[in-house]
Design a protein around this motif. Sequence first.
Motif, PDB file in Angstrom:
ATOM      1  N   ASN A 232       7.157  -2.055 -62.136  1.00  0.00           N
ATOM      2  CA  ASN A 232       6.458  -1.643 -62.161  1.00  0.00           C
ATOM      3  C   ASN A 232       6.793  -0.192 -61.952  1.00  0.00           C
ATOM      4  O   ASN A 232       8.094   0.382 -62.351  1.00  0.00           O
ATOM      5  CB  ASN A 232       5.986  -1.477 -60.539  1.00  0.00           C
TER       6      ASN A 232
ATOM      7  N   ASP B 287       2.402   2.939 -63.946  1.00  0.00           N
ATOM      8  CA  ASP B 287       0.857   1.891 -62.980  1.00  0.00           C
ATOM      9  C   ASP B 287       0.445   2.867 -62.102  1.00  0.00           C
ATOM     10  O   ASP B 287      -1.117   2.909 -61.553  1.00  0.00           O
ATOM     11  CB  ASP B 287       1.525   0.742 -62.224  1.00  0.00           C
TER      12      ASP B 287
ATOM     13  N   ASP C 229      -3.081   1.919 -59.862  1.00  0.00           N
ATOM     14  CA  ASP C 229      -2.795   0.470 -59.362  1.00  0.00           C
ATOM     15  C   ASP C 229      -2.457   0.441 -58.292  1.00  0.00           C
ATOM     16  O   ASP C 229      -1.206   0.677 -57.399  1.00  0.00           O
ATOM     17  CB  ASP C 229      -2.120  -0.260 -60.324  1.00  0.00           C
TER      18      ASP C 229
ATOM     19  N   ALA D 130       1.044  -2.132 -57.136  1.00  0.00           N
ATOM     20  CA  ALA D 130       1.835  -1.740 -57.469  1.00  0.00           C
ATOM     21  C   ALA D 130       2.196  -1.184 -56.153  1.00  0.00           C
ATOM     22  O   ALA D 130       4.106  -1.070 -56.031  1.00  0.00           O
ATOM     23  CB  ALA D 130       1.584  -1.531 -58.584  1.00  0.00           C
TER      24      ALA D 130
END
Length: 101
Positions: free
Chosen positions: A25, A56, A90, A93
Motif C-alpha cells: 500500500n 492509495d 482507500d 488500506a
Amino acid sequence: MASVREFFEGLEARTDPSKTEGMNNSFVFDIENAGTWTVRVNEGDVKVTEGAQDADATITASDETFEKIIANELNPTTAYMTGKLKLKGDLGAAMKLQQLF
C-alpha cells in the motif's frame, strides 16, 4: 516527543518487517505546518519520501494532532471519528496503517 519530521525520517528503520509482510500500500501524509510525506509499503519493505505522490490513501492532520498520535496520546480512530484526522481514498488500506506504528 519526536517531531513529525523526525517520525518520518526514522520510520523506515523503526518498522518491524514481520508486521508489514505481505502489505502493498501507499499513503500520503499531509501534516499541517510540518510537511508532506509519501510512505510506500511493498511486501513489507517501507520507503518514505518527502512530498506527495500517487497513493492509495491520503491522511491529513494538524501537526499537533499527529504528534499526539505518534506519542500514543491520541488514538488514530478517535482522531478520525472526531474530525481531527481526515482520510481520502482507500479506507481498507488506511486501516493497515496500525501495523506500521
